[in-house]
Enzyme design. Structure first.
Site, PDB file in Angstrom:
ATOM      1  N   GLY A 153       0.819  -1.213   0.000  1.00  0.00           N
ATOM      2  CA  GLY A 153       0.000   0.000   0.000  1.00  0.00           C
ATOM      3  C   GLY A 153       0.848   1.256   0.000  1.00  0.00           C
ATOM      4  N   GLU A 162      11.059   3.209   6.004  1.00  0.00           N
ATOM      5  CA  GLU A 162      10.881   1.759   6.141  1.00  0.00           C
ATOM      6  C   GLU A 162      11.991   1.247   7.058  1.00  0.00           C
ATOM      7  OE1 GLU A 162       8.658  -0.809   5.140  1.00  0.00           O
ATOM      8  OE2 GLU A 162      10.081  -1.814   6.478  1.00  0.00           O
ATOM      9  N   THR A 177       5.192  -7.116   3.781  1.00  0.00           N
ATOM     10  CA  THR A 177       4.892  -8.517   4.087  1.00  0.00           C
ATOM     11  C   THR A 177       4.771  -9.350   2.823  1.00  0.00           C
ATOM     12  OG1 THR A 177       3.748  -7.889   6.105  1.00  0.00           O
ATOM     13  CG2 THR A 177       3.222 -10.044   5.202  1.00  0.00           C
ATOM     14  N   CYS A 178       4.010  -8.855   1.845  1.00  0.00           N
ATOM     15  CA  CYS A 178       3.715  -9.660   0.659  1.00  0.00           C
ATOM     16  C   CYS A 178       4.989 -10.109  -0.051  1.00  0.00           C
ATOM     17  CB  CYS A 178       2.831  -8.853  -0.294  1.00  0.00           C
ATOM     18  SG  CYS A 178       2.629  -9.639  -1.877  1.00  0.00           S
ATOM     19  N   CYS A 208       3.011 -13.439   0.607  1.00  0.00           N
ATOM     20  CA  CYS A 208       2.451 -14.022  -0.624  1.00  0.00           C
ATOM     21  C   CYS A 208       3.502 -14.546  -1.611  1.00  0.00           C
ATOM     22  CB  CYS A 208       1.628 -12.986  -1.393  1.00  0.00           C
ATOM     23  SG  CYS A 208       0.795 -11.781  -0.390  1.00  0.00           S
ATOM     24  N   LYS A 217       5.863 -17.388  -0.239  1.00  0.00           N
ATOM     25  CA  LYS A 217       4.947 -18.512   0.051  1.00  0.00           C
ATOM     26  C   LYS A 217       4.541 -19.222  -1.236  1.00  0.00           C
ATOM     27  CE  LYS A 217       1.012 -18.144  -0.579  1.00  0.00           C
ATOM     28  NZ  LYS A 217       0.026 -17.348   0.121  1.00  0.00           N
ATOM     29  N   TYR A 260      11.626  -2.995  -6.162  1.00  0.00           N
ATOM     30  CA  TYR A 260      10.724  -2.058  -5.483  1.00  0.00           C
ATOM     31  C   TYR A 260      11.445  -0.759  -5.148  1.00  0.00           C
ATOM     32  CZ  TYR A 260       6.435  -4.734  -4.899  1.00  0.00           C
ATOM     33  OH  TYR A 260       5.254  -5.374  -5.120  1.00  0.00           O
ATOM     34  N   TYR A 319      -5.899 -18.994   6.521  1.00  0.00           N
ATOM     35  CA  TYR A 319      -5.108 -18.991   5.282  1.00  0.00           C
ATOM     36  C   TYR A 319      -3.715 -19.596   5.499  1.00  0.00           C
ATOM     37  CZ  TYR A 319      -8.088 -15.504   2.861  1.00  0.00           C
ATOM     38  OH  TYR A 319      -9.096 -14.836   2.227  1.00  0.00           O
ATOM     39  N   ILE A 320      -2.984 -18.974   6.441  1.00  0.00           N
ATOM     40  CA  ILE A 320      -1.566 -19.342   6.586  1.00  0.00           C
ATOM     41  C   ILE A 320      -1.445 -20.788   7.045  1.00  0.00           C
ATOM     42  CG2 ILE A 320       0.574 -18.806   7.845  1.00  0.00           C
ATOM     43  CD1 ILE A 320      -0.272 -15.867   7.833  1.00  0.00           C
ATOM     44  N   GLU A 380      -2.202 -23.167   4.126  1.00  0.00           N
ATOM     45  CA  GLU A 380      -1.185 -23.105   3.072  1.00  0.00           C
ATOM     46  C   GLU A 380       0.112 -23.781   3.541  1.00  0.00           C
ATOM     47  OE1 GLU A 380      -1.078 -18.910   2.045  1.00  0.00           O
ATOM     48  OE2 GLU A 380      -2.786 -19.145   0.685  1.00  0.00           O
ATOM     49  N   HIS A 422     -12.860 -27.201 -24.345  1.00  0.00           N
ATOM     50  CA  HIS A 422     -12.834 -28.614 -23.983  1.00  0.00           C
ATOM     51  C   HIS A 422     -11.511 -29.253 -24.417  1.00  0.00           C
ATOM     52  CE1 HIS A 422     -14.535 -32.482 -23.002  1.00  0.00           C
ATOM     53  NE2 HIS A 422     -14.112 -32.952 -24.158  1.00  0.00           N
ATOM     54  N   GLU A 473     -14.183 -25.518 -17.908  1.00  0.00           N
ATOM     55  CA  GLU A 473     -15.435 -25.614 -18.674  1.00  0.00           C
ATOM     56  C   GLU A 473     -16.624 -25.962 -17.770  1.00  0.00           C
ATOM     57  OE1 GLU A 473     -15.921 -28.924 -21.540  1.00  0.00           O
ATOM     58  OE2 GLU A 473     -14.171 -29.859 -20.610  1.00  0.00           O
TER      59      GLU A 473
HETATM   60  P1  NDP Z   1      -6.801 -16.113   9.515  1.00  0.00           P
HETATM   61  O1  NDP Z   1      -7.633 -15.008  10.029  1.00  0.00           O
HETATM   62  O2  NDP Z   1      -6.993 -16.606   8.143  1.00  0.00           O
HETATM   63  O3  NDP Z   1      -6.955 -17.364  10.486  1.00  0.00           O
HETATM   64  C1  NDP Z   1      -6.682 -17.243  11.851  1.00  0.00           C
HETATM   65  C2  NDP Z   1      -6.865 -18.589  12.501  1.00  0.00           C
HETATM   66  O4  NDP Z   1      -6.365 -18.505  13.824  1.00  0.00           O
HETATM   67  C3  NDP Z   1      -8.304 -19.018  12.589  1.00  0.00           C
HETATM   68  O5  NDP Z   1      -8.372 -20.397  12.432  1.00  0.00           O
HETATM   69  C4  NDP Z   1      -8.703 -18.583  14.004  1.00  0.00           C
HETATM   70  O6  NDP Z   1      -9.654 -19.423  14.567  1.00  0.00           O
HETATM   71  C5  NDP Z   1      -7.399 -18.754  14.748  1.00  0.00           C
HETATM   72  N1  NDP Z   1      -7.235 -17.796  15.840  1.00  0.00           N
HETATM   73  C6  NDP Z   1      -7.446 -16.467  15.768  1.00  0.00           C
HETATM   74  N2  NDP Z   1      -7.174 -15.887  16.951  1.00  0.00           N
HETATM   75  C7  NDP Z   1      -6.784 -16.862  17.783  1.00  0.00           C
HETATM   76  C8  NDP Z   1      -6.402 -16.923  19.148  1.00  0.00           C
HETATM   77  N3  NDP Z   1      -6.388 -15.831  19.893  1.00  0.00           N
HETATM   78  N4  NDP Z   1      -6.044 -18.123  19.677  1.00  0.00           N
HETATM   79  C9  NDP Z   1      -6.083 -19.237  18.910  1.00  0.00           C
HETATM   80  N5  NDP Z   1      -6.458 -19.253  17.619  1.00  0.00           N
HETATM   81  C10 NDP Z   1      -6.806 -18.088  17.063  1.00  0.00           C
HETATM   82  O7  NDP Z   1      -5.299 -15.634   9.800  1.00  0.00           O
HETATM   83  P2  NDP Z   1      -3.889 -16.087   9.203  1.00  0.00           P
HETATM   84  O8  NDP Z   1      -2.934 -15.847  10.310  1.00  0.00           O
HETATM   85  O9  NDP Z   1      -3.953 -17.430   8.576  1.00  0.00           O
HETATM   86  O10 NDP Z   1      -3.644 -15.028   8.055  1.00  0.00           O
HETATM   87  C11 NDP Z   1      -3.713 -13.625   8.340  1.00  0.00           C
HETATM   88  C12 NDP Z   1      -4.333 -12.876   7.186  1.00  0.00           C
HETATM   89  O11 NDP Z   1      -3.398 -12.786   6.137  1.00  0.00           O
HETATM   90  C13 NDP Z   1      -5.553 -13.570   6.568  1.00  0.00           C
HETATM   91  O12 NDP Z   1      -6.728 -13.204   7.216  1.00  0.00           O
HETATM   92  C14 NDP Z   1      -5.521 -13.101   5.149  1.00  0.00           C
HETATM   93  O13 NDP Z   1      -6.254 -11.909   5.045  1.00  0.00           O
HETATM   94  C15 NDP Z   1      -4.031 -12.834   4.887  1.00  0.00           C
HETATM   95  N6  NDP Z   1      -3.462 -13.938   4.072  1.00  0.00           N
HETATM   96  C16 NDP Z   1      -3.932 -14.111   2.799  1.00  0.00           C
HETATM   97  C17 NDP Z   1      -3.433 -15.128   2.013  1.00  0.00           C
HETATM   98  C18 NDP Z   1      -3.973 -15.316   0.640  1.00  0.00           C
HETATM   99  O14 NDP Z   1      -4.595 -14.383   0.115  1.00  0.00           O
HETATM  100  N7  NDP Z   1      -3.803 -16.492   0.014  1.00  0.00           N
HETATM  101  C19 NDP Z   1      -2.388 -16.035   2.495  1.00  0.00           C
HETATM  102  C20 NDP Z   1      -1.986 -15.781   3.836  1.00  0.00           C
HETATM  103  C21 NDP Z   1      -2.513 -14.763   4.597  1.00  0.00           C
HETATM  104  P3  NDP Z   1     -11.236 -19.212  14.390  1.00  0.00           P
HETATM  105  O15 NDP Z   1     -11.600 -19.794  13.072  1.00  0.00           O
HETATM  106  O16 NDP Z   1     -11.813 -19.904  15.527  1.00  0.00           O
HETATM  107  O17 NDP Z   1     -11.438 -17.738  14.442  1.00  0.00           O
END
Ligand code: NDP
Length: 448
Positions: free
Chosen positions: A16, A35, A42-43, A48, A51, A99, A178-179, A182, A437, A442
């Site tokens: 951003g 910076e 991060t990305c 991203c 990863k 960058y 997500y993380i 993945e 096809h 499809e």
């Molecule tokens: P997410 O929000 O995707 O997932 C967080 C996970 O941690 C959930 O399962 C949640 O559980 C759990 N959690 C949250 N808080 C706590 C806590 N206090 N104690 C224990 N468990 C907890 O976060 P990520 O860390 O995986 O990724 C961060 C962000 O980064 C994502 O939201 C996304 O926006 C971005 N990202 C995007 C990617 C992509 O576009 N491919 C790849 C990686 C990251 P519950 O379900 O119960 O809430």
């Protein structure tokens, strides 16, 4: 002479901040960006991009296995983690350089120091130097949240996962977002025994239930273990250096590495926001209006620090819109409708618009079309993994309000399909398009 040193001072050179600074400069503003780590954010540096390279690297494990069904006789194959790790990190260095170059080519001054707000228009750098700016942009991103259980310091986050010396034999991943999904796919393919634990009873909250179920089934079939309703109690170091993790509702488990993937929190602590009077919410996110303006007229914020949608392309759009609004005389706000997203799990999944559950709650009567199929490549490979595409339609004319896919290349296919959903096309529009096809994509125009 301006009364300020800069027209714009950006704090944070991630997706951003870089976009906003570059575009503001192209509109004629005098811009500096501070910076404290590396340009790219991060990305590019620890998200991203590296990863995705690991996802590619990991996929070869299955490709090499499948290749044999396609007639390839392979000698003994070995995976060299250090080679992949170092190649990925070298590419991160290259991108960091690109960058920097982009900013320099646009006459943006890069200041390699931490910056904090020390007055409404004043920024103090870690060297002690003080500068002033007419406008300030906060684009400092977020950091991994680590649950504060005893022994949490023995765990790592995704930041460190890119630098490991070796692939852990047994890995525990906390979180199911997500993380977590993945990295579960990545480390599983590299040979780790992966156990994923989550505090609730579901993974990937927010995604369509059918996709989440399918990913869970496939991940279990591959040998990834899941433990739900498990809250961290603590981590202890065993004599042999391994880690014993205790949690609620489940037995203790011994592993070699614990990776926390439990969400990300805005990097607002110690930034001097109180001094400048900038308001934050309960999670520490900077509060902004639809033009990314804070409660202070000349201070703006974009990207993960605002905790709107934590996705790189969204931060980039917010940065662009800010620069066009403030320096380009073109008020622009970002549309948060129909943002496509993907999880690069094994297999990947991708989504745009409403899930079936959301659509039922908000729209009432809907029609759901589905295609549950075994990709052609998986048939010959003898891989019993099915893809699933799901289309959610609204009203008499069946406008497509949601599209969800899990299967090979789901993210690549979704980008094109998301245009149709964003444009408000109908099921009939999809059906009127001739299939390519044989492809998986499809299925999008053949759904029953
Ligand atoms: P997410 O929000 O995707 O997932 C967080 C996970 O941690 C959930 O399962 C949640 O559980 C759990 N959690 C949250 N808080 C706590 C806590 N206090 N104690 C224990 N468990 C907890 O976060 P990520 O860390 O995986 O990724 C961060 C962000 O980064 C994502 O939201 C996304 O926006 C971005 N990202 C995007 C990617 C992509 O576009 N491919 C790849 C990686 C990251 P519950 O379900 O119960 O809430």
């Amino acid at each position: 002479m301006s009364e300020f040193d800069y027209d714009l001072f950006t704090i944070g050179a991630g997706s951003g901040g870089v976009r906003a600074s570059r575009v503001a400069a192209s509109h004629g503003a005098k811009v500096a960006v501070a910076e404290e780590f590396r340009v790219g954010g991060t990305c590019v540096i620890r998200g991203c991009v590296p990863k995705k390279m690991l996802v590619y690297g990991a996929h070869f494990a299955e490709d090499l296995e499948d290749a044999q069904q396609f007639g390839w006789e392979l000698g003994e194959c070995q995976f060299n983690w250090k080679k992949l790790r170092d190649n990925v990190l070298a590419d991160v260095d290259r991108l960091n350089g690109l960058y920097r170059q982009t900013l320099e080519n646009n006459a943006v001054e890069i200041i390699n120091e931490r910056a904090v707000l020390t007055g409404p228009h004043e920024i103090t750098l870690s060297s002690g130097r003080t500068v002033t700016a007419r406008h300030i942009l906060i684009a400092v991103g977020a950091h991994p949240h680590v649950p504060q259980c005893p022994g949490h310091e023995h765990g790592i986050t995704s930041n460190e996962a890119f630098h490991l010396d070796a692939i852990p034999k047994r890995m525990l991943i906390a979180g199911a977002g997500y993380i977590a999904n993945e990295f579960a796919g990545i480390f599983h393919q590299f040979g780790s025994k992966v156990t994923l634990i989550n505090r609730s009873d579901q993974l990937l909250r927010g995604y369509d239930e059918s996709l989440r179920d399918r990913l869970l089934q496939i991940s279990l079939m591959k040998g990834i273990e899941f433990r739900f309703n498990a809250d961290f109690r603590g981590i202890e170091k065993n004599d042999d250096g391994s880690l014993r993790v205790s949690m609620t509702n489940h037995d203790d488990i011994d592993v070699d590495c614990v990776l926390f993937a439990t969400g990300r929190l805005p990097n607002t602590r110690g930034l001097g926001l109180e001094t400048a009077g900038v308001e934050v919410d309960a999670r520490g996110a900077v509060k902004v209006d639809r033009f990314s303006k804070t409660n202070i007229d000349h201070i703006y914020a974009v990207g993960d620090v605002t905790d709107r949608v934590q996705l790189t392309p969204v931060a980039i759009r917010e940065g662009q819109a800010f620069a066009d609004t403030v320096f380009g005389n073109k008020p622009t706000s970002v549309s948060y409708d129909c943002i496509p997203s993907a999880v690069f799990s094994h297999p990947p999944l991708a989504s745009v618009g409403m899930t079936e559950g959301e659509a039922r709650d908000k729209l009432g009567t809907i029609k759901v079309y589905q295609s549950d199929f075994r990709p052609m490549k998986n048939v010959v490979a003898g891989r019993n993994e099915r893809g699933l595409y799901k289309m959610i339609c609204e009203g008499e004319n069946e406008r497509v309000v949601g599209l969800h896919m899990i299967g090979p290349d789901a993210a690549e296919i979704m980008q094109g399909a998301a245009i149709a959903v964003k444009a408000g096309l109908t099921k009939a529009d999809f059906d009127a398009t001739v299939a390519i096809h044989p492809t998986m994509a499809e299925e999008l125009v053949l759904m029953k």
